[in-house]
Write an enzyme that holds these catalytic residues in place. Structure first.
Site, PDB file in Angstrom:
ATOM      1  N   LYS A 129      45.359  23.787  15.241  1.00 17.89           N
ATOM      2  CA  LYS A 129      44.740  24.932  14.329  1.00 17.89           C
ATOM      3  C   LYS A 129      43.838  25.522  14.931  1.00 17.89           C
ATOM      4  CE  LYS A 129      45.597  26.391   9.812  1.00 17.89           C
ATOM      5  NZ  LYS A 129      46.483  26.285   9.272  1.00 17.89           N
ATOM      6  N   ASP A 169      47.524  32.235   9.113  1.00 17.58           N
ATOM      7  CA  ASP A 169      46.924  31.326   7.995  1.00 17.58           C
ATOM      8  C   ASP A 169      46.067  32.427   7.134  1.00 17.58           C
ATOM      9  OD1 ASP A 169      46.170  28.393   6.917  1.00 17.58           O
ATOM     10  OD2 ASP A 169      44.371  29.436   6.989  1.00 17.58           O
TER      11      ASP A 169
HETATM   12  P1  NDP Z   1      45.937  35.032   2.770  1.00 14.50           P
HETATM   13  O1  NDP Z   1      44.738  35.581   3.553  1.00 14.50           O
HETATM   14  O2  NDP Z   1      47.145  35.710   2.467  1.00 14.50           O
HETATM   15  O3  NDP Z   1      45.417  34.933   1.174  1.00 14.50           O
HETATM   16  C1  NDP Z   1      44.300  34.149   0.586  1.00 14.50           C
HETATM   17  C2  NDP Z   1      44.120  34.222  -0.653  1.00 14.50           C
HETATM   18  O4  NDP Z   1      43.280  33.289  -1.058  1.00 14.50           O
HETATM   19  C3  NDP Z   1      43.622  35.762  -1.010  1.00 14.50           C
HETATM   20  O5  NDP Z   1      43.768  36.046  -2.287  1.00 14.50           O
HETATM   21  C4  NDP Z   1      41.983  35.279  -0.796  1.00 14.50           C
HETATM   22  O6  NDP Z   1      41.060  35.953  -1.593  1.00 14.50           O
HETATM   23  C5  NDP Z   1      41.892  34.008  -1.435  1.00 14.50           C
HETATM   24  N1  NDP Z   1      40.803  33.129  -0.973  1.00 14.50           N
HETATM   25  C6  NDP Z   1      40.539  33.129   0.364  1.00 14.50           C
HETATM   26  N2  NDP Z   1      39.464  32.432   0.708  1.00 14.50           N
HETATM   27  C7  NDP Z   1      38.857  32.347  -0.429  1.00 14.50           C
HETATM   28  C8  NDP Z   1      37.668  31.646  -1.049  1.00 14.50           C
HETATM   29  N3  NDP Z   1      36.724  31.074  -0.011  1.00 14.50           N
HETATM   30  N4  NDP Z   1      37.394  31.660  -2.331  1.00 14.50           N
HETATM   31  C9  NDP Z   1      38.384  32.321  -3.136  1.00 14.50           C
HETATM   32  N5  NDP Z   1      39.653  32.765  -2.763  1.00 14.50           N
HETATM   33  C10 NDP Z   1      39.742  32.798  -1.384  1.00 14.50           C
HETATM   34  O7  NDP Z   1      46.332  33.557   3.149  1.00 14.50           O
HETATM   35  P2  NDP Z   1      47.565  32.496   2.729  1.00 14.50           P
HETATM   36  O8  NDP Z   1      48.015  33.110   1.674  1.00 14.50           O
HETATM   37  O9  NDP Z   1      48.340  32.540   3.939  1.00 14.50           O
HETATM   38  O10 NDP Z   1      46.778  31.100   2.576  1.00 14.50           O
HETATM   39  C11 NDP Z   1      46.356  30.597   1.414  1.00 14.50           C
HETATM   40  C12 NDP Z   1      46.203  29.255   1.704  1.00 14.50           C
HETATM   41  O11 NDP Z   1      47.404  28.600   1.900  1.00 14.50           O
HETATM   42  C13 NDP Z   1      45.054  28.694   2.679  1.00 14.50           C
HETATM   43  O12 NDP Z   1      44.435  27.464   2.103  1.00 14.50           O
HETATM   44  C14 NDP Z   1      46.233  28.249   3.913  1.00 14.50           C
HETATM   45  O13 NDP Z   1      45.588  27.559   4.863  1.00 14.50           O
HETATM   46  C15 NDP Z   1      47.375  27.886   2.913  1.00 14.50           C
HETATM   47  N6  NDP Z   1      48.599  27.952   3.690  1.00 14.50           N
HETATM   48  C16 NDP Z   1      49.037  28.986   4.416  1.00 14.50           C
HETATM   49  C17 NDP Z   1      50.236  28.804   4.964  1.00 14.50           C
HETATM   50  C18 NDP Z   1      51.074  30.322   5.494  1.00 14.50           C
HETATM   51  O14 NDP Z   1      51.915  30.171   5.836  1.00 14.50           O
HETATM   52  N7  NDP Z   1      50.410  31.422   5.271  1.00 14.50           N
HETATM   53  C19 NDP Z   1      51.071  27.705   5.213  1.00 14.50           C
HETATM   54  C20 NDP Z   1      50.403  26.617   4.425  1.00 14.50           C
HETATM   55  C21 NDP Z   1      49.520  26.655   3.672  1.00 14.50           C
HETATM   56  P3  NDP Z   1      40.119  37.201  -0.890  1.00 14.50           P
HETATM   57  O15 NDP Z   1      41.172  38.269  -0.604  1.00 14.50           O
HETATM   58  O16 NDP Z   1      39.104  37.783  -1.986  1.00 14.50           O
HETATM   59  O17 NDP Z   1      39.583  36.647   0.222  1.00 14.50           O
HETATM   60  O1  2IT Z   2      48.682  25.540   7.040  1.00 23.00           O
HETATM   61  C1  2IT Z   2      49.960  25.916   7.560  1.00 23.00           C
HETATM   62  O2  2IT Z   2      50.878  25.030   7.656  1.00 23.00           O
HETATM   63  C2  2IT Z   2      49.871  27.250   8.181  1.00 23.00           C
HETATM   64  N1  2IT Z   2      49.017  28.167   7.887  1.00 23.00           N
HETATM   65  C3  2IT Z   2      51.486  27.677   8.806  1.00 23.00           C
HETATM   66  C4  2IT Z   2      51.409  27.133  10.241  1.00 23.00           C
HETATM   67  C5  2IT Z   2      52.513  27.701  11.211  1.00 23.00           C
HETATM   68  O3  2IT Z   2      52.496  27.342  12.181  1.00 23.00           O
HETATM   69  O4  2IT Z   2      53.339  28.202  10.567  1.00 23.00           O
END
Ligand code: NDP
Ligand code: 2IT
Length: 448
Positions: A129, A169
């Protein structure tokens, strides 16, 4: 909880001593070590070979300066990270997070969890990561580009299609991946699948954008089906409004459920008639604005400041998909009291350990992140396969593979839980199933 095995207590103590002031990393390690109690009863050879001592120590940690110039000509300095945690079963694989809260402890917790998640997918990917404390919010496209170019100027020394393959992420989506890919290609003069989540015109995979949210719903549907339930006609609350939350909403609607709430770090919206996803996509993906804009388009919906209250909304299924530790003990109690039957984690470690305990004790079905959100990284691995073949599968082909993978993850987690005497506890099941494949591999490869 205290450990039954003195050995596990000692490993935990060492982790705390050697990684001071990193509570998220400690939390992630503790959860896995607790799940391993019954495994080391059956497999003393893992202890003898120091598998657990080794697995909690990253293979390599890289931390670097990221200087860039903002639109006013001012020099800015951020900190970059890449933690290459475990390469037993494949090249390091995992996302990059750009958020002001990023520090070594966050990247380590995410990298550690990624080892087991990636193992659960059944695909040959190790765990890693990275990220930065850079905040893309409010920055111009030019500033984001200059930051990404500077970040990749250093990162390119450490990654490669067969070495370490980053992706997105929080704060890293298609725009950021594009800028980083362009810089990598320019510096290295090679066109390889070194990042995943690429645009469709330059090696990206269909379904990667949707994969985490869709996969979360495929996993949850499987967990619900096992007890004769499904998303059909259910009311669903999802936190966040980023990549994961948006495509989870899309799939819930396709499966016949109704999502009534979404949030961002400022507050949450409630739309009793069901969230209109086109509006959310326009606000978040195109305009990059706040979720509260939604009520301007849909005056019947309500907006509440602060994101805590979202878990007080009555729902059948909750999918926390924003960030770590966003759902605490009190939230878990409210969800259970309101009749919630299932919680599945779209985000990484969104539920506190106390919340998980409440949910499990109250008999709420619980899908832990390592299993439930593995669809994103699994589809990243499918992107790597397509890049290696110099070929691309159709949307339907990738989606079918993703679904298969999520069904298999559910099976692995529930079978491992049953085998180790904790039926229905998918936290234990996912941790054990993910761990065993990596542990067996580390045994086979010797002390490295
Ligand atoms: P994005 O940046 O697209 O969206 C993040 C969302 O979460 C936004 O709505 C953001 O609000 C909110 N957020 C982030 N930080 C905070 C915080 N400290 N408190 C409250 N709200 C918060 O990210 P993703 O959708 O990609 O990721 C969301 C989660 O999913 C994370 O935990 C990530 O690790 C996990 N994840 C993502 C994957 C992927 O493929 N993208 C795969 C597996 C897991 P704001 O805009 O106000 O910051
Ligand atoms: O938390 C996760 O699994 C991710 N942000 C996706 C990682 C990836 O390599 O697609």
């Amino acid at each position: 909880m205290s450990f039954k095995h003195a050995y596990l207590a000692e490993v935990m103590e060492n982790v705390i001593q050697r990684n001071p002031a990193e509570p998220e990393f400690h939390q992630a390690v503790r959860e896995v070590l607790e799940s391993l109690e019954p495994v080391i009863d059956k497999h003393p050879e893992y202890v003898e070979a120091g598998i657990i001592d080794r697995i909690v120590e990253p293979e390599r940690q890289i931390m670097f300066r990221v200087p860039w110039v903002d639109d006013h000509g001012k020099v800015q300095v951020n900190r970059g990270f890449r933690i290459q945690f475990n390469s037993a079963i494949g090249p390091y694989k995992g996302g990059l997070r750009f958020h002001p809260s990023v520090y070594a402890g966050i990247i380590k917790f995410l990298g550690f969890e990624q080892i087991f998640k990636n193992s659960l997918t059944g695909l040959p990917i190790g765990g890693g990561k990275g990220g930065s404390d850079f905040d893309p919010k409010g920055k111009s496209d030019g500033e984001v580009m200059r930051f990404c170019q500077s970040f990749m100027t250093e990162l390119q020394r450490h990654i490669g299609a067969d070495t370490d393959v980053p992706a997105g992420d929080i704060g890293v989506g298609g725009r950021e991946i594009g800028f980083m890919y362009g810089q990598y290609k320019r510096l290295r003069n090679e066109y390889t699948g070194v990042l995943t989540g690429k645009g469709l015109t330059y090696g990206g995979s269909l379904v990667r954008t949707e994969a985490t949210g869709y996969g979360l719903c495929y996993f949850t549907e499987e967990m619900l089906n096992a007890v004769g339930k499904s998303f059909k006609d259910s009311t669903v609350v999802i936190s966040g409004s980023g990549n994961v939350a948006i495509y989870a909403t899309e799939k819930v609607h396709q499966l016949g459920g109704k999502v009534v709430a979404l949030s961002d770090s400022s507050g949450y919206i409630y739309d009793a008639e069901g969230i209109k996803l086109d509006t959310v996509k326009q606000i978040k993906e195109v305009e990059r604005k706040r979720i509260k804009e939604y009520v301007k388009y849909h005056p019947n919906a309500e907006y509440y400041e602060g994101c805590d209250g979202i878990w007080s909304i009555k729902c059948d299924i909750a999918l926390p998909s924003a960030t770590q530790n966003e759902l605490d003990e009190n939230d878990a109690k409210m969800l259970a009291a309101n009749g919630c039957i299932a919680v599945a984690e779209g985000a990484n470690m969104p539920s506190t350990p106390e919340a998980v305990e409440v949910l499990l004790n109250k008999g709420v079905l619980f899908g832990p992140a390592k299993a439930a959100n593995a669809g994103g990284v699994a589809t990243s691995a499918l992107e790597m396969s397509q890049n290696s073949m110099r070929y691309g599968w159709t949307f339907e082909e990738v989606d079918a593979k993703l679904k298969d993978i999520m069904v298999n993850i559910y099976k692995s987690a529930s079978e491992a839980a049953e085998e180790y005497g904790c039926e229905g506890n998918f936290v234990m099941g996912a941790n054990i199933a993910g761990f065993k494949k990596v542990a067996e591999t580390m045994l086979a490869q010797g002390i490295v």
